[in-house]
Design a protein around this motif. Structure first.
Motif, mmCIF file in Angstrom:
data_model
loop_
_atom_site.group_PDB
_atom_site.id
_atom_site.type_symbol
_atom_site.label_atom_id
_atom_site.label_comp_id
_atom_site.label_asym_id
_atom_site.label_seq_id
_atom_site.Cartn_x
_atom_site.Cartn_y
_atom_site.Cartn_z
ATOM 1 N N TRP A 5 0.839 -1.198 0.000
ATOM 2 C CA TRP A 5 0.000 0.000 0.000
ATOM 3 C C TRP A 5 0.879 1.255 0.000
ATOM 4 C CZ3 TRP A 5 0.372 3.321 4.250
ATOM 5 C CH2 TRP A 5 -0.431 4.468 4.177
ATOM 6 N N ALA A 6 1.932 1.265 0.822
ATOM 7 C CA ALA A 6 2.809 2.435 0.900
ATOM 8 C C ALA A 6 3.487 2.700 -0.443
ATOM 9 C CB ALA A 6 3.855 2.229 1.989
ATOM 10 N N ALA A 7 3.944 1.633 -1.094
ATOM 11 C CA ALA A 7 4.595 1.800 -2.394
ATOM 12 C C ALA A 7 3.616 2.322 -3.439
ATOM 13 C CB ALA A 7 5.193 0.469 -2.837
ATOM 14 N N ALA A 8 2.388 1.820 -3.398
ATOM 15 C CA ALA A 8 1.394 2.226 -4.389
ATOM 16 C C ALA A 8 0.953 3.668 -4.210
ATOM 17 C CB ALA A 8 0.180 1.300 -4.318
ATOM 18 N N THR A 9 1.029 4.178 -2.973
ATOM 19 C CA THR A 9 0.570 5.541 -2.692
ATOM 20 C C THR A 9 1.727 6.529 -2.551
ATOM 21 O OG1 THR A 9 0.513 5.033 -0.310
ATOM 22 C CG2 THR A 9 -1.522 4.724 -1.569
ATOM 23 N N GLY A 10 2.950 6.065 -2.773
ATOM 24 C CA GLY A 10 4.100 6.953 -2.705
ATOM 25 C C GLY A 10 4.493 7.348 -1.298
ATOM 26 N N GLN A 11 4.100 6.562 -0.312
ATOM 27 C CA GLN A 11 4.476 6.847 1.065
ATOM 28 C C GLN A 11 5.546 5.858 1.512
ATOM 29 O OE1 GLN A 11 1.334 8.148 3.744
ATOM 30 N NE2 GLN A 11 -0.191 7.583 2.211
ATOM 31 N N ALA A 12 6.168 6.151 2.621
ATOM 32 C CA ALA A 12 7.219 5.284 3.146
ATOM 33 C C ALA A 12 6.863 4.877 4.565
ATOM 34 C CB ALA A 12 8.565 5.997 3.125
ATOM 35 N N LEU A 13 6.926 3.593 4.841
ATOM 36 C CA LEU A 13 6.685 3.129 6.205
ATOM 37 C C LEU A 13 7.869 3.522 7.085
ATOM 38 C CD1 LEU A 13 5.316 -0.491 5.581
ATOM 39 C CD2 LEU A 13 4.007 1.593 6.032
ATOM 40 N N PRO A 14 7.623 3.977 8.318
ATOM 41 C CA PRO A 14 8.717 4.398 9.184
ATOM 42 C C PRO A 14 9.503 3.232 9.779
ATOM 43 C CG PRO A 14 6.634 4.619 10.336
ATOM 44 C CD PRO A 14 6.302 4.241 8.927
ATOM 45 N N ARG A 15 9.001 2.021 9.620
ATOM 46 C CA ARG A 15 9.657 0.830 10.178
ATOM 47 C C ARG A 15 9.619 -0.283 9.145
ATOM 48 N NH1 ARG A 15 6.176 3.071 13.519
ATOM 49 N NH2 ARG A 15 6.876 3.903 15.528
ATOM 50 N N PRO A 16 10.438 -1.314 9.328
ATOM 51 C CA PRO A 16 10.361 -2.473 8.424
ATOM 52 C C PRO A 16 8.961 -3.061 8.424
ATOM 53 C CG PRO A 16 12.333 -2.600 9.793
ATOM 54 C CD PRO A 16 11.513 -1.466 10.333
ATOM 55 N N PRO A 17 8.545 -3.705 7.331
ATOM 56 C CA PRO A 17 7.174 -4.235 7.238
ATOM 57 C C PRO A 17 6.788 -5.160 8.385
ATOM 58 C CG PRO A 17 8.179 -4.240 5.080
ATOM 59 C CD PRO A 17 9.257 -3.832 6.045
ATOM 60 N N ALA A 18 7.687 -6.073 8.801
ATOM 61 C CA ALA A 18 7.338 -7.011 9.874
ATOM 62 C C ALA A 18 7.057 -6.277 11.178
ATOM 63 C CB ALA A 18 8.454 -8.032 10.075
ATOM 64 N N GLU A 19 7.867 -5.255 11.478
ATOM 65 C CA GLU A 19 7.646 -4.475 12.701
ATOM 66 C C GLU A 19 6.355 -3.659 12.593
ATOM 67 O OE1 GLU A 19 11.038 -2.111 13.635
ATOM 68 O OE2 GLU A 19 12.367 -3.846 13.913
ATOM 69 N N THR A 20 6.093 -3.126 11.415
ATOM 70 C CA THR A 20 4.847 -2.377 11.204
ATOM 71 C C THR A 20 3.642 -3.292 11.405
ATOM 72 O OG1 THR A 20 5.956 -0.920 9.626
ATOM 73 C CG2 THR A 20 3.558 -0.965 9.578
ATOM 74 N N GLY A 21 3.724 -4.501 10.844
ATOM 75 C CA GLY A 21 2.643 -5.455 11.019
ATOM 76 C C GLY A 21 2.424 -5.804 12.474
ATOM 77 N N ALA A 22 3.518 -5.964 13.235
ATOM 78 C CA ALA A 22 3.402 -6.299 14.658
ATOM 79 C C ALA A 22 2.700 -5.182 15.426
ATOM 80 C CB ALA A 22 4.791 -6.559 15.249
ATOM 81 N N LEU A 23 3.050 -3.945 15.137
ATOM 82 C CA LEU A 23 2.459 -2.820 15.864
ATOM 83 C C LEU A 23 0.993 -2.612 15.486
ATOM 84 C CD1 LEU A 23 5.369 -0.213 15.840
ATOM 85 C CD2 LEU A 23 4.526 -1.553 17.770
ATOM 86 N N VAL A 24 0.677 -2.727 14.211
ATOM 87 C CA VAL A 24 -0.725 -2.567 13.798
ATOM 88 C C VAL A 24 -1.580 -3.670 14.409
ATOM 89 C CG1 VAL A 24 -2.301 -2.653 11.836
ATOM 90 C CG2 VAL A 24 -0.204 -1.308 11.682
#
Length: 210
Positions: free
Chosen positions: A152-171
């Motif tokens: 989603w971030a790549a498709a919308t031109g945004q950058a996740l502040p953390r690696p995907p696995a860590e982002t998934g854990a927090l969400v």
């Protein structure tokens, strides 16, 4: 005889799939209404019109059946969410859709999903034989969620502040933690609060605010 001759013969794989589906559907109904620990393997097999041996053959036991049931719910939820998430670049819309998927009315078994998830977690925390596959399941959920958010971030031109696995854990932590509180006191955890929390984890503001 002629009527039977016209009916297509089912393959062994089809018969296995039918038995598996019947057992999962029976477990969903019984576990949702009575709770995991109050329902025996025999009761599930009886409700499905199958033998207890079939249940153990397909799932290894009641715990394996619960894991399979929760995975089916996860897959159905992902399929339900996919069109909405693909159509809207707004992180607020994504967060709201994910939140609604874990707080669906009990009639849609959303409430049951959360309760059974907790029952399985408690069982896994006390029993390593259950805990190990459960840990792998959560790792897979974090990975899939993180990869989806990265896409989603790549498709919308945004950058996740953390690696995907860590982002998934927090969400996942935000959604489950808020769902626990919401289960007892819905007014204490409005959707707006969850949307803001998930958006904060993603490091993004809602599109309407940009």
């Amino acid at each position: 005889m002629a009527r039977h001759a016209r009916e297509p013969r089912r393959t062994q794989e089809q018969r296995k799939a039918e038995t598996r589906g019947r057992l999962i559907d029976a477990a969903a109904e019984l576990f949702a209404t009575k709770g995991f620990h109050a329902v025996s393997a025999e009761a599930v097999a009886d409700a499905a019109g199958r033998t207890t041996g079939a249940l153990y053959s397909h799932f290894g036991g009641k715990e394996g059946l619960l894991l399979a049931l929760l995975d089916v719910w996860k897959e159905r939820t992902a399929a339900r969410l996919a069109p909405d998430l693909a159509a809207d670049p707004d992180p607020a819309a994504h967060a709201a859709a994910m939140w609604r998927s874990v707080t669906r009315p009990a009639a849609d078994r959303g409430d049951s999903w959360l309760l059974l998830e907790l029952e399985l977690w408690l069982h896994g925390a006390r029993d390593a034989q259950v805990g190990s596959p459960l840990a792998r399941r959560y790792a897979e959920i974090r990975r899939e969620l993180g990869e989806g958010l990265a896409d989603w971030a790549a498709a919308t031109g945004q950058a996740l502040p953390r690696p995907p696995a860590e982002t998934g854990a927090l969400v996942l932590a935000v959604l489950l933690g808020c769902a626990l509180q919401h289960r007892l006191d819905p007014s204490a955890v409005p959707e707006r609060l969850v949307v803001e929390a998930v958006s904060g984890v993603l490091g993004a503001r809602p599109v309407r605010d940009q």
